[in-house]
Scaffold this motif. Structure first.
Motif: not given
Length: 305
Positions: A261-267, A297-302
């Protein structure tokens, strides 16, 4: 099995015990001459799953946006601004101040010659990282590709001093990290709802950055394998990821999206520290929950099963 070649100690150029003093002196100079354009922020804590996430909100983006419009260089690291230079680390790496820093004393560990940010990390990269971690307690991180939050194509690790927060945990996510149980070299962290892998590091490795780099490189390769990221042609990564490391642990998180939702995420997001541009974005984090944003923004475990 052939023995690994010895790495001569002179490959670390950084004189022990000098980096922190150099960082503080160069920061003062760069602020006075206008080379360092620190971005003021306010902050709030937003709690989810017993983790107090640190959410910084930018007070003024005008300075950064104006400077970026004026600076048309495609690679600000080649050459880097001399007024931001802190120290030579090795024949392959130098460290400079982050020009648009949100966190005080934020360092960039850059390669002298151009290397692509999407290349996998090398022995030389980890040697430079450990040379810095040996000098002060810090969080090193790497944004592996644009989807992982990398804003420059020139390879660079980053390091910020600890603590990240003015109160409480040194790193917001650390209570979860500390709950991890190791039966093998690589494990996962209870409570993280996305694909990741964690390895334990030895703080005593900071006494010998070159030896530490060899061990860390092997663990890094194990982490990549654990999350399904392998090298492809020309040692490039097969997918975007974030890497975080302290003297005690190293975490890798594959990425699927650059932002939510336009919120950038880095490490730093996966350390429990997020950055928003305005109150509207802050409200999104409060409504959605910061851990849910990281999961998206990652990969959900499911999805990985």
């Amino acid at each position: 099995m052939p023995q690994k070649p010895e790495i001569p100690q002179e490959r670390i150029l950084l004189k022990p015990g000098t980096l922190w003093k150099s960082i503080k002196e160069q920061t003062q100079y760069a602020l006075e001459c206008g080379a360092l354009l620190s971005i003021p922020t306010d902050f709030e804590f937003v709690e989810q799953n017993s983790i107090k996430f640190l959410i910084r909100i930018l007070s003024n983006l005008t300075r950064k946006d104006t400077a970026k419009q004026q600076d048309k260089k495609t690679n600000p690291f080649l050459p880097y601004e001399k007024d931001l230079f802190v120290a030579d680390i090795s024949p392959t790496h130098v460290c400079i101040l982050n020009k648009f820093n949100v966190v005080d004393y934020h360092l960039l560990i850059i390669t002298r010659a151009f290397e692509e940010q999407e290349k996998l990390l090398t022995l030389e990269d980890f040697s430079a990282m450990w040379a810095c971690l040996a000098e002060f307690e810090g969080l090193a991180f790497y944004n592996g590709g644009k989807i992982a939050g990398a804003s420059q194509p020139h390879k660079h690790l980053q390091i910020v001093p600890l603590p990240l927060t003015p109160s409480g945990e040194q790193i917001p996510i650390e209570p979860l990290i500390n709950s991890a149980k190791f039966q093998d070299t690589v494990t996962t962290v209870p409570g993280l709802p996305f694909v990741h892998a964690l390895a334990k590091l030895d703080p005593n490795w900071s006494n010998s950055p070159l030896t530490a780099a060899e061990a860390t490189l092997e663990l890094y390769q194990s982490l990549l394998s654990a999350v399904g990221l392998e090298a492809v042609e020309d040692n490039k990564q097969s997918g975007a990821y974030n890497l975080l490391a302290t003297r005690e642990w190293m975490l890798i998180v594959p990425r699927s999206h650059e932002d939510f939702d336009s919120i950038s995420v880095n490490s730093l997001g996966f350390a429990g520290a997020l950055l928003v541009r305005n109150q509207e974005q802050m409200q999104v984090i409060k409504e959605q929950g910061p851990m849910n944003i990281l999961k998206n923004v990652a990969i959900p475990i499911e999805e990985a099963k």
